[in-house]
Design an enzyme around this catalytic site. Structure first.
Site: not given
Ligand code: GLN
Length: 463
Positions: A75, A150, A174
Site C-alpha cells: 500500500k 482505502s 480499510s
Molecule cells: N473508510 C474509513 C474512512 O474513510 C476507514 C479508512 C481507513 O480504515 N483507513 O475513514
C-alpha cells in the site's frame, strides 16, 4: 500458472519445478498488463531482479521460508527506502522514503519480493479509492464498481491475482471493507500487534497494518512474518488471547433496514450453516455498537488534523507557488490536499478547538471506553462477534462521491473493532446474483488472531 495457495507455490519452488524469477516475471507481466489502476507504480526491473536474487539465494542455501520469493504488493502509505511513498496524494507525489518501515525490514529478511505500490484513498481516508489523487481503482468483479477503500488498490491486486499477498492498513475498515468488496481475505490485527514504524499516520490510536490475501492460510502466513513488538513503536507489543474454540458466537442486534437484502440473506444462510457445524449463535445486546461510527468520525479527524499538520510545504513533500513565506502554508495545503482530506482536517480542528473539545472530543473518548468495555464483556463468553463486513456489496464508481455521509456508513460494522482496538477478520462468504462478493466479519478478543484464523477456515469450508 494457476495459483493454489502459498504453500503449494512454495513447494513447487523447493522441488525445482518452477523458479522464483519466473513466478515473479509472470506476476509483474500481469500487473503491467492490468487496466484496473490497482498499482501506482510497478518497481523497476533492476529493483525487482535484486530482490529475486536474494530470494533465490535463500532457496539455494536452504534458508527459504514460505514467503520467500512471493510477489507482494505494498500500500502506498508504507515506507520502502528509496521508493516514492505518496499516500496517493499530490502533496507527496515525489516524496522518497528515507528508511524502511519495520514490516518492510521483516519482509526483506525472509526474501519477499515487493513488486510495486498500490493505489489508495488519499492518506487512507475513504471507502472507494475515489479520493486518490491519481484516479479510482476498478473492482475486478465489475469494472463499473469501486473496489472499496482505502486499501482498494491492494484488494484489487490480490483479487485479480496481480500479486500473492498485499499490505493494507486499517483505521476504520480499510482492509476489511475492500477485502469484502473484492472477494478476498483481510485481517485487521489487534492494535499494537504490528509496528506502525514507517506507516504514514492517519489516526494514531486506530491505525494497524495488516494482510490482504487469497485465503485465510495465506493471510496467516503473511501476518506471522511481520507482527511483533518493535523498539521503534512504543505502542507495539506481543500478546496471546487465543483460547480453544467454544463454538459460540455473538451476533449484535443491528438495524436490518439499512442492509442490502441479498447480502442479509447470505449472512443469515451462513449463520444457519454455522449452526449445523455445531455453533451456538446468540443475539446479544451491544447497545453502543452502532455509536462507534459517530465516535470514529470525531476521534479520527482529530488525530488526522494533528498528524497531517506536518505537511506544510516546508518539511515534507511538494510546495505550491506562493507570493510570500506567509502564503506557503495555505497555498500548499489548499492546492495539494484533496477535498476529503481538507474536510477531515477542518472537522478535526473544530472538534479539538477551545470551547468545543468538551462537547465533542472528550465525549467521544468517554464513549470509546464504554464501547470497548461492552465488546470485552461479550467476548468473555464467546469466540468472536459475527457480523456482515459491510451493509452492501460494492457500489458504483461515482455513486457516493457527493454524499460523504452515505460513504461513511459503509464502515458501520468495521469501525467498532478499531475503536475498541480488537482484531477482526473479513472472509468472502459468497456472491450476489450480479456476481459481486459478500464478506463476513469476525471480531475477536485482543491478540486472538489465531482464533479468527480458525473461524475463517471453517467459513472457507462451508460457504
Ligand atoms: N473508510 C474509513 C474512512 O474513510 C476507514 C479508512 C481507513 O480504515 N483507513 O475513514
Amino acid at each position: 500458472m494457476e495459483y493454489k495457495g502459498m504453500e503449494e507455490l512454495h513447494k513447487k519452488i523447493v522441488s525445482g519445478e518452477i523458479l522464483v524469477r519466473d513466478v515473479v516475471k509472470e506476476y509483474v507481466a500481469r500487473a503491467k498488463a492490468s487496466d484496473l489502476n490497482a498499482f501506482r507504480e510497478i518497481f523497476s526491473d533492476e529493483d525487482i531482479a535484486a530482490q529475486v536474487a536474494v530470494a533465490e539465494k535463500m532457496f539455494a542455501d536452504g534458508t527459504a521460508t514460505m514467503l520467500t520469493g512471493m510477489p507482494i504488493a505494498l500500500k502506498d502509505n508504507i515506507l520502502f527506502a528509496g521508493h516514492v511513498v505518496s499516500s496517493s496524494s499530490k502533496m507527496l507525489e515525489h516524496y522518497v522514503a528515507s528508511y524502511d518501515a519495520t514490516v518492510i525490514e521483516k519482509i526483506k529478511k525472509v526474501g519477499g519480493v515487493i513488486i510495486g505500490r498500490t493505489n489508495m484513498d488519499e492518506f487512507a481516508m475513504g471507502s472507494s479509492t475515489e479520493n486518490s489523487a491519481f484516479g479510482v481503482t476498478k473492482n475486478p468483479h465489475d469494472t463499473t464498481k469501486v473496489p472499496g477503500g482505502s486499501s482498494g488498490g491492494s484488494a484489487a491486486a490480490v483479487a485479480a491475482d496481480l500479486c500473492v499477498v498485499a499490505f493494507g492498513s486499517d483505521t476504520g475498515g480499510s482492509i476489511r471493507q475492500p477485502a469484502a468488496f473484492c472477494g478476498i481475505v483481510g485481517l485487521l490485527p489487534t492494535y499494537g500487534s504490528v509496528s506502525r514504524h514507517g506507516l504514514s499516520a492517519m489516526g494514531s490510536s486506530l491505525d494497524v497494518i495488516g494482510p490482504m490475501a487469497h485465503s485465510v492460510a495465506d493471510a496467516e502466513i503473511f501476518y506471522n512474518t511481520f507482527k511483533g513488538r518493535d523498539q521503534y513503536d512504543s505502542t507495539s507489543r506481543e500478546g496471546n488471547g487465543n483460547k480453544p474454540l467454544k463454538k459460540k458466537l455473538a451476533m449484535p442486534k443491528f438495524d436490518r433496514s439499512g442492509v442490502d437484502v441479498e447480502l442479509l440473506k447470505n449472512f443469515e444462510a451462513m449463520i444457519e450453516k454455522l449452526k449445523s457445524e455445531g455453533f451456538t449463535i446468540d443475539e446479544v445486546d451491544l447497545p453502543h455498537f452502532a455509536d462507534a461510527l459517530a465516535v470514529y468520525y470525531i476521534l479520527m479527524p482529530a488525530e488526522v488534523s494533528s498528524n497531517l499538520a506536518r505537511l506544510d510545504g516546508i518539511r515534507y513533500g511538494d510546495r505550491a507557488e506562493s507570493a510570500s513565506i506567509h502564503d506557503v502554508y495555505g497555498d500548499t495545503r489548499g492546492a495539494l490536499f484533496g477535498k476529503e482530506t481538507r474536510r477531515r482536517i477542518l472537522l478535526g480542528t473544530y472538534v479539538l478547538s477551545h470551547g468545543y473539545y468538551d462537547a465533542y472530543y472528550n465525549k467521544a473518548v468517554a464513549l470509546r471506553g464504554i464501547i470497548r468495555k461492552e465488546l470485552e464483556e461479550v467476548l468473555q463468553n464467546y469466540d468472536a462477534i459475527i457480523t456482515p463486513t459491510t451493509p452492501t456489496p460494492a457500489f458504483g464508481i461515482g455513486e457516493k462521491v457527493d454524499d460523504p455521509v452515505s460513504m461513511y456508513l459503509s464502515d458501520l460494522f468495521t469501525v467498532p473493532a478499531n475503536i475498541a482496538q480488537h482484531p477482526a477478520l473479513s472472509i468472502p462468504s459468497g456472491k450476489n446474483s450480479a456476481g459481486l462478493p459478500f464478506g463476513i466479519q469476525f471480531i475477536g478478543p485482543r491478540f486472538a488472531e489465531d482464533t479468527l484464523f480458525a473461524l475463517g477456515k471453517i467459513i472457507e469450508n462451508i460457504r
